[in-house]
Design an enzyme around this catalytic site. Structure first.
Site: not given
Ligand code: GRF
Length: 207
Positions: A11-12, A61, A86, A103, A105, A141
């Protein structure tokens, strides 16, 4: 604009959104499919409502995505941000949130879709790597690109050092892209993102 963040882990990027704050948008809900995602705690600390929608609790799903959609609509979310979420989203969910979901990526799309982008970038020997914020489409993506940031790949880079350099850029471009969307400064035209001309009266009739 009320932003809903979908995440599965650390969640950064959610934290970057929480820290950025803005007059035009706010994070109004964080949803995780993983009950133990540290990102949920970050939202809680910031006073943002959280929901856990564990995909394993649903028979398929569509049922999982129906629950996600219901939670987003109940919170009157206007823009969905996938930030380390994910799970692949199916065509119904994607169609419902078309041009209202983005999104982040960790590559310069269309290069390196999917997982392990930093390792694959190193293996490919690219000199530049980076990250992309794009509108969500049914293809993984892929989708109209809102914003990208590039970083140089250094000769002594490891997967970890490269990931860290890219992540710092992710934290910069994601709030920026959300701001552009919330302020109506971009729109999708022929599957490309274009800047909205503030002087264009068909876009902004008050001018
Ligand atoms: C990030 O690198 C994002 O681009 C990818 O998954 C990672 C998630 O990191 N989709 P965080 O959970 O936001 O720290």
């Amino acid at each position: 604009m009320r932003v809903g963040v979908l995440l599965s882990g650390r969640g950064s990027n959610l934290q970057a959104l929480l820290d950025a704050g803005a007059a035009s948008w706010n994070v109004a809900l964080a949803i995780s499919n993983e009950p133990d995602a540290p990102g949920l705690a970050r939202a809680g600390t910031a006073g943002v409502p959280t929901r856990t929608v564990p995909h394993r609790d649903f028979p398929d799903r569509p049922a999982f995505e129906e629950a996600l959609d219901a939670a987003l609509r109940a919170a009157e979310i206007e823009l969905v941000v996938l930030a380390g979420f994910m799970r692949v989203l199916g065509p119904d969910f994607v169609a419902r949130w078309r041009d209202r979901s983005v999104n982040i990526h960790p590559s310069l799309l269309p290069a390196f879709r999917g997982l392990d982008t930093h390792r694959r970038a190193l293996e490919a020997g690219v000199r530049w790597h980076g990250c992309t914020v794009h509108f969500v489409r049914a293809e993984l993506d892929a989708g109209p690109i809102v914003l990208q940031a590039a970083v140089p790949v250094r000769p002594d880079d490891t997967e970890e050092s490269l990931a860290a350099r890219v992540l710092a850029r992710e934290h910069h471009v994601l709030p920026m892209a959300v701001g552009w969307i919330a302020e109506g400064r971009v729109r999708v035209e022929d599957e490309r993102v274009v800047a909205v001309d503030p002087g264009d009266s068909s876009v902004n009739p008050s001018q």
